[in-house]
Design an enzyme around this catalytic site. Sequence first.
Site, PDB file in Angstrom:
ATOM      1  N   ASP A 408       0.840  -1.194   0.000  1.00 20.73           N
ATOM      2  CA  ASP A 408       0.000   0.000   0.000  1.00 20.73           C
ATOM      3  C   ASP A 408       0.885   1.258   0.000  1.00 20.73           C
ATOM      4  OD1 ASP A 408      -2.386   1.367   0.012  1.00 20.73           O
ATOM      5  OD2 ASP A 408      -2.561   1.394   2.189  1.00 20.73           O
ATOM      6  N   GLU A 411       2.759   4.974  -4.011  1.00 22.01           N
ATOM      7  CA  GLU A 411       2.799   5.936  -5.141  1.00 22.01           C
ATOM      8  C   GLU A 411       4.109   6.705  -5.177  1.00 22.01           C
ATOM      9  OE1 GLU A 411       0.249   5.708  -2.891  1.00 22.01           O
ATOM     10  OE2 GLU A 411      -0.863   4.378  -4.227  1.00 22.01           O
ATOM     11  N   ASP A 480      -9.113   3.355  -2.870  1.00 23.93           N
ATOM     12  CA  ASP A 480     -10.123   3.805  -1.911  1.00 23.93           C
ATOM     13  C   ASP A 480     -11.360   4.378  -2.607  1.00 23.93           C
ATOM     14  OD1 ASP A 480      -8.182   3.054  -0.173  1.00 23.93           O
ATOM     15  OD2 ASP A 480      -7.577   5.079   0.391  1.00 23.93           O
TER      16      ASP A 480
HETATM   17  C1  GLC Z   1      -5.102   3.098   2.368  1.00 20.80           C
HETATM   18  C2  GLC Z   1      -5.479   1.869   1.568  1.00 20.80           C
HETATM   19  C3  GLC Z   1      -6.593   1.125   2.254  1.00 20.80           C
HETATM   20  C4  GLC Z   1      -6.129   0.766   3.668  1.00 20.80           C
HETATM   21  C5  GLC Z   1      -5.740   2.028   4.429  1.00 20.80           C
HETATM   22  C6  GLC Z   1      -5.136   1.714   5.794  1.00 20.80           C
HETATM   23  O1  GLC Z   1      -6.143   4.022   2.368  1.00 20.80           O
HETATM   24  O2  GLC Z   1      -5.832   2.185   0.250  1.00 20.80           O
HETATM   25  O3  GLC Z   1      -6.936  -0.030   1.540  1.00 20.80           O
HETATM   26  O4  GLC Z   1      -7.153   0.109   4.354  1.00 20.80           O
HETATM   27  O5  GLC Z   1      -4.770   2.751   3.691  1.00 20.80           O
HETATM   28  O6  GLC Z   1      -3.989   0.965   5.679  1.00 20.80           O
END
Ligand code: GLC
Length: 750
Positions: A408, A411, A480
């Site tokens: 995650d 980017e 998201d």
């Molecule tokens: C980001 C991710 C999401 C995750 C969150 C907490 O927003 O895209 O999927 O649950 O971070 O880690």
Amino acid sequence: MLDDIKGFMNTFSETMFMDVINYSLTRDKYDSMFLPRSKYSDLGKLNEVRIQDNAILVRFDGYDLRIQGTADGIIKFTWTDGPVMPVADPEFVKPAQDGQMYRIGNNTLSLESDGFSIMDGSGITMHREFFPVFAETITHSFEIHPGDMVAGLGERAAPLNISGHVFRLWNHDANGSYGPDSDPLYLNAPVILHGHAGKFTLLFYANAGDATVDAGYSNERRVSFSFRSKPLAYYIITGSLDSIYEKLSRITGKPYRPPYWAFEFQQSRYSYMNSREVRDLVDGFVSRGIPLGAVYLDIDYMDRFKMFTFDNQRFGDIGQLTEYMRERGVKLITIMEPSVKMEPGFELYDEGLRNGHFVRYPDGNVMYAPVWPEMAAFPDFTDANTREWYASKYDFMRSMGISGFWHDMNEPAIFVAWGDNTMPRSAVHSIGRHEEVHNLYGYYMDKAAYDHLSRIERPFILSRSGWAGISQYAWIWTGDTETSWKELKQNILTILHMSLSGITLTGCDIGGFTGSPTPELFIRWLQASLFFPLYRVHSDKKSKRREPWAFGDHEKEVIDVIRLRHSFVPHIYSEAVSSSESGVPILRPLFWVEPDNPVMMTVDDEYMIGDSMIIAPVVEEHAVARKITLPKGRWYNINDDRIVEGSFTMDVDLGTVPIFVREGSAILRENNGIELHLYPGSQMSRRVFYINNGNDDARVEIEFDGGNIAISPPKVPGIKSIIMHGFSGGDLLLNGETIKTGDGVINLML
Ligand code: GLC
């Protein structure tokens, strides 16, 4: 900006608040000191054209252009060099001059006063482009016509045809929630498909920097890419859609072959907070007999968001938990972040600092920025040694029984008080300045893990960010998304844009990330995602629970869809293996099979799985009927075996998922063993599929019509029966032997 600051004061601690202010100031200071703001020199006039080795050299005052091509429809234009991109050149052939024209393989190139045209074997112009304009940016344009199809560019919250819109190529954290029209998103790919009069051309730019794409917005006859940084090098690919994507994958890399379990239903939430909760969750699925492939742990499993740690209080027994899950056939997947907490004494941080693994500013200082663990340093994944160092730490996770990794914030996302929520553009990587290689940060993080883990097994890596060719290392989910009906419909298109960019292992947060879907929306979302390679329920902290039993009266309908998905896993897997062989994406828009029918260009709420099935999911609230549009040919309605054609309306109660199988197709279904479903056409059909048996895949060839079946190898482990649809009774020939069968659908025990 004031709203941003207020938002932060409510969400974060005082330290974090100061961190985001300090970082935003530091970023701006370095960028203003170190970012070159020069203008590119002009192209000037054309001086000379000649063939040298396997290239056409075109000399302008300011630039030397090299044009190279393959025998089968790839032409590469190299105008400038720049940071080295992760692409492989195909084998080029020698061009031949023919007056003002040049023959390159099966295409012809003509040089004109303001650009180039490319003609196919029959002399039809496939592509016309203009000489680039070198100024503050480098702008490259090509011609489009009214009614043309333009699609791709990676992850786009846009309509299926993107002409008339402007986009940015800059991997970007959508700040916790997004819906249709949000741009840019987490994954940008400089790949664009252009369809005109039933023929297609694809352009792939080997550039990972910041760019704007004006897709017929300012000038409806042009698509223009404006790059802020070099290189300007691009590939133009012609041919059938299948062959275009095969050729693209030769340059950007073929999708990898994932493990079978990764296609099963997955349950996630931000966050399952402790081992007890995860055990209860698994028990909930097991006791109800609901298929479950994997559970995810979101950021709260870590000790203060430090990578490769587990919080002792909540997950002190992680090894026992994964063992408990293993006994029940369920994998555990953990979230992974690129941020390494700045904390002297934290081994990962100390090691990274000592061995120079972190991204730096141009003056040599390590670049620190705030994200979940507060101030953090960031590995420079573009460096092979750094990749190996970071990825070696995954061994510890594997020793704890973790089976898959969820990348995650890559980017990379950074918490800011103002400005761009990523690294400073002036930061330095081994292959270039951040602004030149930004869109490769997540790509190289995925490559790090993939290269290491694939030495041991087929890895499962789910990534938020990436670039063209990412399916050779990781799966992508659409991030998201908001919970809304319009986003449900949008998700299908976002995923198709990724397919049309050559990115095939994809999926979404079922039910949307931010919000609490009504049971109806949740069930429709489960149905619409039925054939997405990734089939995962995930949602944020504030959303209501989404385990199947949280839906009260609708629990059964939720479970029915999960079971329906489970039944198709062997088929989706087989399509994924084919895609790893061919480079052709698994999910496709309907125009794929009927490119010269303009009606197919407008179908934006159905999709194909390989070339044999279409799903027309319900994406409207309270719908009781929906319009179905099918490409030419005869299709079986999978729900009642009736043959349908063309366009019609169908009743769709909450339990109905409209799925159609093209005649002549073979579909694999799981039903306590694998069933091979044959949907015969009027002629003999030949299909190839793959059955997984542990680490290997059996390649099976089948030829069949309504009365004959020839299957090779004759005994396929795992297949328990063959079911002939549309059968009116009598005898069947199986590999030359007569088999007595009953009426209608027949089961044949092998
Ligand atoms: C980001 C991710 C999401 C995750 C969150 C907490 O927003 O895209 O999927 O649950 O971070 O880690």
